[in-house]
Scaffold this motif. Structure first.
Motif, PDB file in Angstrom:
ATOM      1  N   ALA A  64     -41.958  32.463  14.086  1.00  0.00           N
ATOM      2  CA  ALA A  64     -40.872  33.389  13.739  1.00  0.00           C
ATOM      3  C   ALA A  64     -39.700  33.230  14.696  1.00  0.00           C
ATOM      4  N   GLY A  65     -40.004  33.037  15.983  1.00  0.00           N
ATOM      5  CA  GLY A  65     -38.938  32.842  16.958  1.00  0.00           C
ATOM      6  C   GLY A  65     -38.125  31.598  16.680  1.00  0.00           C
ATOM      7  N   LEU A  66     -38.778  30.517  16.284  1.00  0.00           N
ATOM      8  CA  LEU A  66     -38.069  29.275  15.990  1.00  0.00           C
ATOM      9  C   LEU A  66     -37.187  29.414  14.754  1.00  0.00           C
ATOM     10  N   VAL A  67     -37.678  30.125  13.743  1.00  0.00           N
ATOM     11  CA  VAL A  67     -36.856  30.340  12.540  1.00  0.00           C
ATOM     12  C   VAL A  67     -35.633  31.186  12.877  1.00  0.00           C
ATOM     13  N   LEU A  68     -35.833  32.263  13.628  1.00  0.00           N
ATOM     14  CA  LEU A  68     -34.699  33.099  14.032  1.00  0.00           C
ATOM     15  C   LEU A  68     -33.720  32.309  14.890  1.00  0.00           C
ATOM     16  N   VAL A 124     -37.148  37.828  32.221  1.00  0.00           N
ATOM     17  CA  VAL A 124     -36.329  37.338  31.109  1.00  0.00           C
ATOM     18  C   VAL A 124     -35.180  38.304  30.820  1.00  0.00           C
ATOM     19  N   LEU A 125     -35.449  39.601  30.908  1.00  0.00           N
ATOM     20  CA  LEU A 125     -34.384  40.585  30.708  1.00  0.00           C
ATOM     21  C   LEU A 125     -33.312  40.421  31.780  1.00  0.00           C
ATOM     22  N   CYS A 126     -33.736  40.226  33.007  1.00  0.00           N
ATOM     23  CA  CYS A 126     -32.767  40.015  34.086  1.00  0.00           C
ATOM     24  C   CYS A 126     -31.975  38.732  33.865  1.00  0.00           C
ATOM     25  N   ALA A 127     -32.630  37.699  33.331  1.00  0.00           N
ATOM     26  CA  ALA A 127     -31.934  36.446  33.033  1.00  0.00           C
ATOM     27  C   ALA A 127     -30.893  36.656  31.952  1.00  0.00           C
ATOM     28  N   LEU A 128     -31.221  37.451  30.928  1.00  0.00           N
ATOM     29  CA  LEU A 128     -30.263  37.747  29.858  1.00  0.00           C
ATOM     30  C   LEU A 128     -29.040  38.475  30.405  1.00  0.00           C
ATOM     31  N   VAL A 129     -29.287  39.488  31.232  1.00  0.00           N
ATOM     32  CA  VAL A 129     -28.182  40.263  31.792  1.00  0.00           C
ATOM     33  C   VAL A 129     -27.321  39.389  32.697  1.00  0.00           C
ATOM     34  N   ALA A 130     -27.968  38.576  33.538  1.00  0.00           N
ATOM     35  CA  ALA A 130     -27.223  37.714  34.452  1.00  0.00           C
ATOM     36  C   ALA A 130     -26.364  36.712  33.686  1.00  0.00           C
ATOM     37  N   CYS A 131     -26.922  36.127  32.630  1.00  0.00           N
ATOM     38  CA  CYS A 131     -26.163  35.152  31.840  1.00  0.00           C
ATOM     39  C   CYS A 131     -25.005  35.821  31.099  1.00  0.00           C
ATOM     40  N   ALA A 132     -25.243  37.010  30.562  1.00  0.00           N
ATOM     41  CA  ALA A 132     -24.166  37.715  29.867  1.00  0.00           C
ATOM     42  C   ALA A 132     -23.018  38.046  30.812  1.00  0.00           C
ATOM     43  N   LEU A 133     -23.352  38.544  32.009  1.00  0.00           N
ATOM     44  CA  LEU A 133     -22.316  38.859  32.994  1.00  0.00           C
ATOM     45  C   LEU A 133     -21.589  37.595  33.455  1.00  0.00           C
ATOM     46  N   PRO A 156     -42.672  40.244  21.326  1.00  0.00           N
ATOM     47  CA  PRO A 156     -41.820  40.958  20.365  1.00  0.00           C
ATOM     48  C   PRO A 156     -40.414  41.195  20.894  1.00  0.00           C
ATOM     49  N   ALA A 157     -40.275  41.464  22.200  1.00  0.00           N
ATOM     50  CA  ALA A 157     -38.941  41.680  22.763  1.00  0.00           C
ATOM     51  C   ALA A 157     -38.084  40.422  22.650  1.00  0.00           C
ATOM     52  N   ASP A 158     -38.703  39.247  22.806  1.00  0.00           N
ATOM     53  CA  ASP A 158     -37.964  37.991  22.655  1.00  0.00           C
ATOM     54  C   ASP A 158     -37.501  37.812  21.213  1.00  0.00           C
ATOM     55  N   LEU A 159     -38.347  38.223  20.259  1.00  0.00           N
ATOM     56  CA  LEU A 159     -37.962  38.121  18.854  1.00  0.00           C
ATOM     57  C   LEU A 159     -36.789  39.045  18.532  1.00  0.00           C
ATOM     58  N   VAL A 160     -36.739  40.190  19.206  1.00  0.00           N
ATOM     59  CA  VAL A 160     -35.609  41.107  19.000  1.00  0.00           C
ATOM     60  C   VAL A 160     -34.308  40.452  19.452  1.00  0.00           C
ATOM     61  N   VAL A 161     -34.339  39.802  20.606  1.00  0.00           N
ATOM     62  CA  VAL A 161     -33.141  39.120  21.113  1.00  0.00           C
ATOM     63  C   VAL A 161     -32.714  38.008  20.156  1.00  0.00           C
ATOM     64  N   LEU A 162     -33.663  37.185  19.739  1.00  0.00           N
ATOM     65  CA  LEU A 162     -33.347  36.093  18.831  1.00  0.00           C
ATOM     66  C   LEU A 162     -32.871  36.616  17.473  1.00  0.00           C
ATOM     67  N   ALA A 214     -27.499  33.204  24.410  1.00  0.00           N
ATOM     68  CA  ALA A 214     -28.314  32.312  23.583  1.00  0.00           C
ATOM     69  C   ALA A 214     -29.151  31.378  24.441  1.00  0.00           C
ATOM     70  N   VAL A 215     -28.560  30.834  25.491  1.00  0.00           N
ATOM     71  CA  VAL A 215     -29.311  29.952  26.387  1.00  0.00           C
ATOM     72  C   VAL A 215     -30.451  30.721  27.045  1.00  0.00           C
ATOM     73  N   ALA A 216     -30.161  31.930  27.517  1.00  0.00           N
ATOM     74  CA  ALA A 216     -31.209  32.742  28.139  1.00  0.00           C
ATOM     75  C   ALA A 216     -32.269  33.155  27.117  1.00  0.00           C
ATOM     76  N   GLY A 217     -31.836  33.436  25.887  1.00  0.00           N
ATOM     77  CA  GLY A 217     -32.787  33.854  24.862  1.00  0.00           C
ATOM     78  C   GLY A 217     -33.751  32.768  24.439  1.00  0.00           C
ATOM     79  N   ALA A 218     -33.381  31.504  24.676  1.00  0.00           N
ATOM     80  CA  ALA A 218     -34.248  30.389  24.281  1.00  0.00           C
ATOM     81  C   ALA A 218     -35.231  29.997  25.375  1.00  0.00           C
ATOM     82  N   ILE A 219     -35.232  30.728  26.481  1.00  0.00           N
ATOM     83  CA  ILE A 219     -36.061  30.325  27.621  1.00  0.00           C
ATOM     84  C   ILE A 219     -37.533  30.241  27.252  1.00  0.00           C
ATOM     85  N   ARG A 220     -38.044  31.229  26.529  1.00  0.00           N
ATOM     86  CA  ARG A 220     -39.484  31.233  26.226  1.00  0.00           C
ATOM     87  C   ARG A 220     -39.840  30.291  25.073  1.00  0.00           C
TER      88      ARG A 220
END
Length: 290
Positions: free
Chosen positions: A21-25, A68-77, A134-140, A189-195
């Motif tokens: 599901a993550g790959l499709v999203l 991963v959440l911290c990575a998302l926030v850091a990349c967004a900032l 599931p949290a990763d799927l929400v981001v994707l 997007a780069v941070a969201g693809a980490i996993r």
């Protein structure tokens, strides 16, 4: 047991279902991000955000928050913060180089001073597709909706910006604000693809489908559609092949995307036309001198 039967049994497992599901999203949003990266000519952005993600992961491990959440926030900032430095196309690349150097230095220093096990931080950069949560799927899923929606709503402005920054400015496009939005989306997007494939192999989901699509599309819309279509094919077929042959999915996805990109570049140049021509023709003509 046959390879087909093995794939069928593996697809019954919840972690495998989440990974699929993550790959499709991811295929619905990340290849479009690749179109932005190629259009803005900011190839170093992947490496810069990889290092920023490492910094975010280090911070998360240090303070006890989700890395991963911290990575998302850091990349967004970081994506929003670097935009003011990008006054020109060359400025974008220079700013990314500066960001990459500062981020990796800060991450390594923090890991050294804190005594946190660095292997855990670096492991996330390689990805673990079966560890998708599931949290990763929400981001994707959010990226799969937000990125195409932005392209549909602002496709003329995006075409002008990706064609020529100065032309977009003269045409009334809010270049600075749009650049900030694009860089934030790229960074997240780069941070969201980490996993999924890991930051080191994120090109399989972003850049390679976009490079192939540029050879096949004749407009920004068609390039975007080609990129998404190639992304879906690569992700689904590559994932199934990895399951059937018991191979690590990340490298298989990269190789599958690379084969398609190489095949697209074997198409003679005369069979394709640049989308930039249509972008420039849609811009208003400058007033004639009196």
């Amino acid at each position: 047991m046959s390879a087909l039967g093995q794939v069928g049994d593996l697809l019954q497992l919840v972690p495998v279902q989440r990974a699929g599901a993550g790959l499709v999203l991811a295929a619905l949003g990340l290849p479009v991000i690749g179109v932005v990266i190629v259009g803005l000519d900011i190839m170093p952005v992947r490496f810069a955000m990889m290092h920023v993600a490492l910094l975010g992961i280090a911070v998360g491990q240090l303070v006890g928050l989700d890395p991963v959440l911290c990575a998302l926030v850091a990349c967004a900032l970081a994506g929003a913060g670097v935009a003011p430095l990008a006054r020109t196309a060359d400025g974008l690349s220079g700013a990314m180089g500066l960001l990459m150097s500062l981020a990796i230095a800060a991450a390594l220093l923090m890991l050294a001073l804190s005594g946190v096990n660095a292997s855990g931080a670096f492991a996330l950069l390689w990805g673990s597709i079966l560890a998708v949560r599931p949290a990763d799927l929400v981001v994707l899923g959010a990226l799969a909706v937000a990125v195409p929606a932005l392209f549909v709503r602002r496709r003329r402005d995006l075409a002008l910006l990706l064609h020529d920054r100065e032309l977009a400015l003269c045409s009334g496009v809010a270049v600075q604000r749009l650049t900030v939005v694009l860089l934030v989306l790229v960074a997240v997007a780069v941070a969201g693809a980490i996993r999924l494939t890991g930051a080191l192999l994120v090109d399989a989901l972003t850049l390679l489908p976009a490079l192939a699509a540029r050879r096949l599309g004749r407009s920004l819309v068609s390039i975007t559609l080609w990129a998404v279509g190639i992304g879906i094919v690569v992700n689904v077929v590559g994932f199934l092949l990895a399951l059937a042959w018991d191979l690590p999915p990340g490298p298989v996805l990269v190789l599958a995307a690379g084969v398609i990109a190489l095949a697209a570049h074997l198409i003679p140049e005369r069979r394709t036309s640049s989308w930039r021509t249509s972008a420039s023709s849609s811009a208003p003509s400058p007033p004639s001198p009196h």
